[in-house]
Design a protein around this motif. Sequence first.
Motif, PDB file in Angstrom:
ATOM      1  N   GLU A 189       0.244   4.377  -2.418  1.00  0.00           N
ATOM      2  CA  GLU A 189      -0.032   5.737  -1.944  1.00  0.00           C
ATOM      3  C   GLU A 189       0.926   6.734  -2.584  1.00  0.00           C
ATOM      4  N   GLU A 190       2.178   6.325  -2.751  1.00  0.00           N
ATOM      5  CA  GLU A 190       3.173   7.198  -3.368  1.00  0.00           C
ATOM      6  C   GLU A 190       2.799   7.480  -4.823  1.00  0.00           C
ATOM      7  N   LEU A 194      -0.218   7.380  -6.130  1.00  0.00           N
ATOM      8  CA  LEU A 194      -1.406   8.244  -6.136  1.00  0.00           C
ATOM      9  C   LEU A 194      -1.030   9.700  -5.859  1.00  0.00           C
ATOM     10  N   ALA A 195      -0.079   9.914  -4.979  1.00  0.00           N
ATOM     11  CA  ALA A 195       0.358  11.270  -4.667  1.00  0.00           C
ATOM     12  C   ALA A 195       1.000  11.911  -5.891  1.00  0.00           C
ATOM     13  N   PRO A 225       0.808  -1.224   0.000  1.00  0.00           N
ATOM     14  CA  PRO A 225       0.000   0.000   0.000  1.00  0.00           C
ATOM     15  C   PRO A 225       0.841   1.274   0.000  1.00  0.00           C
ATOM     16  N   SER A 226       1.995   1.305   0.665  1.00  0.00           N
ATOM     17  CA  SER A 226       2.797   2.523   0.700  1.00  0.00           C
ATOM     18  C   SER A 226       3.250   2.895  -0.708  1.00  0.00           C
TER      19      SER A 226
END
Length: 160
Positions: A146-147, A149-150, A142-143
């Motif tokens: 998330e990166e 998506l950012a 997930p990290s």
Amino acid sequence: MNKWLLAILLSLSLGWAYAQQDVNTESTANSGAEENYQFADEQQRQLFLTLTAELRCPLCQNQNIADSDAMIAHDMRRKVYQLIQQGNDEQQVLDFMKSRYGDFVHYQPPVTPYTMWLWLLPVLFAVFALVMITRKQRVQEPSDLEEKLARADELLKREE
């Protein structure tokens, strides 16, 4: 078109010729060309039958010498018969045939460092394939998601 027709006719005629050859070979083989061996007792006969069933024809490769009509199979049967008549036991006959034709001649080859690979390579390949498949199917963490998506959000904001 004519080339195709010629090729088909040629293949059909060759197939017919081979079929006729097989029929002629069978009738010759069954007409008395079979070997008749005389044994002192039933034990020698059984040993002969066992050995000819266990020994592989070097020419046919997937037939034992009892079923093969190749000349080398006839010679091997004759040699097995001679060795049995000389008083050799099963192991002595097998050793003679292996020394003459190699381990391939026996349907039950010995386990050696070379033949061990025949058993190990498929297992090692299956393990390797399983490891590669599980690595490819591993879900992204997930990290990392998330990166990404950012970064996508940043790019969208820049375009506006």
